[in-house]
Motif scaffolding. Structure first.
Motif, short mmCIF file in Angstrom:
data_model
loop_
_atom_site.label_atom_id
_atom_site.label_comp_id
_atom_site.label_asym_id
_atom_site.label_seq_id
_atom_site.Cartn_x
_atom_site.Cartn_y
_atom_site.Cartn_z
N MET A 132 0.86 -1.18 0.00
CA MET A 132 0.00 0.00 0.00
C MET A 132 0.89 1.23 0.00
O MET A 132 1.85 1.31 0.78
CB MET A 132 -0.91 0.01 1.22
N ILE A 133 0.59 2.18 -0.88
CA ILE A 133 1.36 3.43 -0.96
C ILE A 133 0.59 4.51 -0.20
O ILE A 133 -0.58 4.76 -0.47
CB ILE A 133 1.56 3.86 -2.42
N GLN A 152 -4.20 -1.97 8.88
CA GLN A 152 -3.57 -2.90 7.93
C GLN A 152 -2.64 -3.91 8.61
O GLN A 152 -2.39 -4.98 8.08
CB GLN A 152 -2.79 -2.12 6.87
N LYS A 153 -2.05 -3.51 9.75
CA LYS A 153 -1.10 -4.37 10.47
C LYS A 153 0.01 -4.88 9.54
O LYS A 153 0.17 -6.09 9.32
CB LYS A 153 -1.82 -5.56 11.12
N PRO A 154 0.82 -3.98 8.99
CA PRO A 154 1.84 -4.38 8.00
C PRO A 154 3.01 -5.13 8.62
O PRO A 154 3.30 -4.99 9.81
CB PRO A 154 2.29 -3.04 7.42
N LEU A 155 3.70 -5.92 7.77
CA LEU A 155 4.94 -6.56 8.18
C LEU A 155 6.09 -5.55 8.20
O LEU A 155 6.94 -5.58 9.08
CB LEU A 155 5.31 -7.66 7.16
N VAL A 156 6.09 -4.68 7.20
CA VAL A 156 7.18 -3.71 7.01
C VAL A 156 6.58 -2.38 6.59
O VAL A 156 5.63 -2.35 5.81
CB VAL A 156 8.16 -4.18 5.91
N VAL A 157 7.16 -1.30 7.11
CA VAL A 157 6.82 0.04 6.63
C VAL A 157 8.10 0.67 6.08
O VAL A 157 9.12 0.72 6.78
CB VAL A 157 6.23 0.93 7.74
N GLY A 158 8.04 1.12 4.84
CA GLY A 158 9.19 1.78 4.21
C GLY A 158 8.97 3.27 4.09
O GLY A 158 7.87 3.71 3.76
N PHE A 159 10.01 4.03 4.36
CA PHE A 159 9.95 5.50 4.28
C PHE A 159 10.89 5.96 3.18
O PHE A 159 12.07 5.62 3.18
CB PHE A 159 10.34 6.13 5.62
#
Length: 510
Positions: free
Chosen positions: A13-14, A31-38
Motif C-alpha cells: 500500500m502506498i 492494515q497491520k503491516p509486516l514492514v513500513v518503508g519510508f
C-alpha cells in the motif's frame, strides 16, 4: 517496489507522506503491516520523517521500519543516528533488496545478511555489500500507482520514466554519485516500445492524458544518436496515441535540435524543463556543465520557434557569486524571459549531500547548519544581506503555491491543455497573448528591481541588517505581485468560461 512486491504475491500500500499523522497511524493500525518503508529521497524532510516515525513508535506500531532513497542510500550512517527507531536502510535501487527483506521478515528468516542493507547492531554500524545495478529496466513490471489526479481541465496526469541515471557530472548534483557507487552501467534506458506500452495502458485503463517524464536527462540523444526518440514517436503513432496525449521532458538546452523537437511536438511534446543553471560561460564552466551560453540560447530559441513551453532551473546565487556575476545573470534572464514566454525564476545553489560543491565548501570551512539544512555565507558580507532581502521580498512571488510564479506556469499549462483537447476559438489566441504580455511585464519589473537593489546593498549600507528604509521596495513588490496575479486570473476566468461552454456543448474533441 510496490509492483515488484505485488508480482511476488504481497499486498503493498502506498501512503502519501503529506497525510496527517493520525490518518497514517489509523491506516497502519488497520492494515497491520509486516514492514513500513519510508522514502527519504531528499535531505530537507529528515526531521519530519523522524517526528512521524517517533509518533508511530509511541503509538504502538512495532513492525519493521526501513528507509530508502537517495539520501538514505548515500548518508545511511547519518540517517540511522538521526532516526534510531529505523531498523534498517535499503540502499540504492531497492526493488529486489526490499522484496528480499519482506520475504525474510514474512518467513522469520535472518534479514541481516541481505545485500545493500545497512543497520545498527549493538551500537555498531553494519553496511552489507551492495548488489549491482539492474541492467534491464524492462524486467520490472509497470509501476503500481495511486489513483491519478487532475492536471488541468479534467485531464489526468501520470509521472513516468524512460530510464535511470545521468552521464553528466555537474558540480551541484549527486545523481552521478548515487549511481557510481554500484557496479553496472550508470545510465540505463528502457526500450521505447515498452515506454509507449505503459503510456497506452495508462491512457486506456486510467484515462490518462498528460505524461510527465521525470528522467534526470530524457534520452533525446543516446549513443545511437536520435534513434530512441524516433522509435518512441513512431510507436506513439502506431498505437494511435499521437493526438490523444501530451508529454513533458527534462533535458539540457544543448540537446535541442529543430528537427527532433519538431517531430516530438507533432507527437505530443508540450513542455520541456531545461537545466540552464547559469547565464555566463565562466559560470557554466565552474558548474562543470560542459555547455555555453550560446548553446543555451540556441536551444531556447528553437523551443520558442516551435511553440514548445519551457521551465528551467537557474542558480542566480552561488558560493562564488559577486554583484557582477549576479547582474550578468539577470541580463541573461531578461534575454530569455523578457518576452513573457517563461516566467522568471531562480534559486540559491545549496550544498546537497555528496555533491562536489558540498565537499568544496566543507574543505573551505564554509558549511553551516545541521544535516538536511546545510548552507553557507557568501564571501562578500553585503551579498548575504542582498540575498536575504530579495528572498524575503519575493518569497510569495517565487515559492508560494498561490504565488505569481506558480500561477503564471499554470496559466500556460491550461492554455496548452485547452489547445490540445478543446476547439480553438478566436478568443483563445487573445487570452494567450494577454497572459504572455502580463508575464513579460512582471518579469521585466522583477529583473529591474533586482538590478536596482544590487548597488544599494553593494555599498555596504545595509550590512547591519536594518532594511527599514527599503520598506517602499517591499510594499511595491507586494502590490505589483497582487496586481499581476489579478491580471492573469482575469484571463484564466475567460479561458475557463470558454472551456465550460464547450464541455456543456460537447465540443471537446479528444
Amino acid at each position: 517496489m510496490a509492483s515488484v512486491l505485488s508480482e511476488a504475491g504481497y499486498e503493498p500500500m502506498i501512503i502519501d507522506f503529506n497525510e496527517r499523522k493520525k490518518e497514517i497511524l489509523k491506516i497502519l493500525k488497520n492494515q497491520k503491516p509486516l514492514v513500513v518503508g519510508f522514502s527519504v529521497i531528499f535531505q530537507n524532510h529528515i526531521y519530519e520523517f523522524k517526528e512521524l516515525i517517533s509518533y508511530l513508535r509511541r503509538a504502538g506500531v512495532n513492525c519493521h521500519f526501513t528507509a530508502g532513497g537517495n539520501y538514505a542510500s548515500l548518508r545511511y550512517e547519518e540517517l540511522l543516528k538521526i532516526i534510531p527507531s529505523l531498523d534498517s536502510v535499503v540502499r540504492f535501487e531497492g526493488e529486489y533488496t526490499f522484496l528480499e527483506l519482506v520475504k525474510c521478515i514474512y518467513n522469520g528468516a535472518d534479514w541481516k545478511k541481505i545485500k545493500s542493507i545497512a543497520f545498527m547492531n549493538d551500537g555498531n554500524l553494519i553496511a552489507n555489500p551492495l548488489r549491482p545495478l539492474e541492467k534491464n529496466l524492462d524486467s520490472f513490471p509497470f509501476p503500481k500507482r495511486s489513483p491519478l489526479k487532475e492536471y488541468a481541465l479534467d485531464k489526468k496526469f501520470a509521472t513516468i520514466l524512460a530510464g535511470r541515471g545521468c552521464i553528466h557530472n555537474c558540480l551541484f548534483c549527486n545523481v552521478r554519485e548515487f549511481y557510481q557507487q554500484l557496479s553496472g552501467p550508470k545510465k540505463r534506458i528502457r526500450r521505447p516500445e515498452i515506454v509507449v506500452e505503459e503510456i497506452e495502458l495508462l491512457h486506456h485503463e486510467e484515462d490518462c492524458s498528460v505524461f510527465l517524464f521525470q528522467d534526470d536527462d530524457f534520452p533525446v540523444r543516446t549513443e545511437e544518436g536520435s534513434e530512441w526518440i524516433k522509435t518512441f514517436c513512431r510507436e506513439l503513432e502506431r498505437k494511435n496515441l499521437t493526438d490523444k496525449i501530451m508529454w513533458k521532458i527534462n533535458c539540457r538546452p544543448d540537446e535541442i535540435d529543430h528537427d527532433s523537437f519538431a517531430m516530438m511536438k507533432n507527437h505530443g511534446l508540450f513542455l520541456v524543463f531545461l537545466g540552464i543553471e547559469d547565464g555566463t560561460d565562466i559560470g557554466l564552466k565552474r558548474l562543470n556543465k560542459h555547455m555555453t551560453v550560446a548553446k543555451s540560447l540556441k536551444g531556447i530559441n528553437i523551443l520558442k520557434k516551435l511553440e514548445i513551453g519551457f521551465d528551467y532551473g537557474f542558480m542566480l546565487f552561488q558560493p562564488t557569486s559577486t554583484y557582477g556575476s549576479v547582474c550578468d545573470n539577470l541580463d541573461f534572464l531578461r534575454e530569455i524571459c523578457g518576452d513573457g514566454y517563461s516566467a522568471v525564476t531562480f534559486l540559491k545553489m545549496l550544498p546537497y549531500f555528496e555533491t562536489r560543491i558540498e565537499k568544496q565548501l566543507r574543505e573551505e570551512g564554509r558549511l553551516k547548519g545541521k544535516p538536511g539544512f546545510l548552507d553557507y555565507d557568501f564571501r562578500d558580507e553585503s551579498m548575504n544581506h542582498y540575498y536575504d532581502f530579495v528572498t524575503d521580498c519575493l518569497i510569495d512571488w517565487l515559492r508560494d503555491s498561490d504565488g505569481l510564479l506558480n500561477i503564471a506556469k499554470w496559466a500556460r499549462n491550461y492554455i496548452s491543455v485547452f489547445s490540445c483537447y478543446f476547439e480553438l476559438t478566436p478568443e483563445i489566441p487573445l487570452i494567450s497573448k494577454d497572459i504572455k504580455n502580463t508575464i513579460s511585464e512582471c518579469n521585466l519589473y522583477l529583473l529591474d528591481k533586482m538590478k536596482e537593489l544590487a548597488p544599494l546593498f553593494e555599498s555596504g549600507k545595509y550590512n547591519s541588517g536594518n532594511y527599514k528604509d527599503l520598506n517602499s521596495y517591499r510594499e511595491d513588490i507586494n502590490m505589483k505581485h497582487d496586481h499581476f496575479i489579478e491580471q492573469i486570473n482575469n484571463s484564466m476566468v475567460r479561458l475557463m468560461s470558454i472551456a465550460d461552454r464547450q464541455i456543456k456543448s460537447k465540443l471537446v474533441f479528444r
